[in-house]
Scaffold this active site. Structure first.
Site, mmCIF file in Angstrom:
data_model
loop_
_atom_site.group_PDB
_atom_site.id
_atom_site.type_symbol
_atom_site.label_atom_id
_atom_site.label_comp_id
_atom_site.label_asym_id
_atom_site.label_seq_id
_atom_site.Cartn_x
_atom_site.Cartn_y
_atom_site.Cartn_z
ATOM 1 C CG HIS A 15 41.938 42.497 37.558
ATOM 2 N ND1 HIS A 15 41.035 41.791 38.315
ATOM 3 C CD2 HIS A 15 42.980 41.669 37.360
ATOM 4 C CE1 HIS A 15 41.508 40.584 38.572
ATOM 5 N NE2 HIS A 15 42.687 40.481 38.002
ATOM 6 C CG HIS A 17 46.504 39.849 35.095
ATOM 7 N ND1 HIS A 17 47.373 40.084 36.118
ATOM 8 C CD2 HIS A 17 45.341 39.475 35.671
ATOM 9 C CE1 HIS A 17 46.758 39.854 37.264
ATOM 10 N NE2 HIS A 17 45.524 39.480 37.013
ATOM 11 C CE1 TYR A 80 50.809 36.208 39.273
ATOM 12 C CE2 TYR A 80 50.752 38.015 37.705
ATOM 13 C CZ TYR A 80 50.363 37.456 38.908
ATOM 14 O OH TYR A 80 49.518 38.154 39.737
#
Length: 97
Positions: A15, A17, A80
Site C-alpha cells: 500500500h 501513504h 503520521y
C-alpha cells in the site's frame, strides 16, 4: 491534474501513504483513479510478467482507497505519514523471516 501536489509519500510493500493537495474543482475519486491508472500502466510497461499474473482483468491496484481531509492538523498528518513508513518497514521485515 493541474494544481494537484503530492506533499509526502511512503511506498510500502502492499500500500501507499500519501499527503496530497487536491484543488476543490477535482473529485478525489477522479484524482485517485487517474493515479492508479497511470501507475498501473507504467508498472505493466516495466514489468511484463504482470500481464501473466493479472491476465483476466488487467487489474494491478485494488479498487479501494482511504481518504481523510487534513484541515488544521496538517503537521500532525504529515508526521503520521512519515512515521507510518518507519512502522510499516519494520513490520515488513518481520514478516519476511
Amino acid at each position: 491534474m493541474t494544481g494537484c501536489e503530492i506533499v509526502q509519500q511512503n511506498i510500502m510493500v502492499d500500500h501507499i501513504h500519501m499527503l496530497m493537495v487536491i484543488p476543490p474543482k477535482y473529485a478525489v475519486s477522479d484524482v485517485i483513479g487517474r493515479i492508479k491508472q497511470f501507475t498501473a500502466s507504467r508498472l505493466r510497461e516495466k514489468f511484463a510478467w504482470l500481464s501473466k499474473v493479472y491476465w483476466k482483468e488487467r487489474v494491478v491496484w485494488s479498487p479501494g482507497y482511504f481518504v481523510s481531509t487534513v484541515g488544521i492538523d496538517e503537521a500532525q498528518i504529515l508526521a503520521y505519514v512519515e512515521w507510518q513508513g518507519h512502522q510499516d518497514s519494520g513490520q515488513a521485515q518481520l514478516e519476511l523471516f
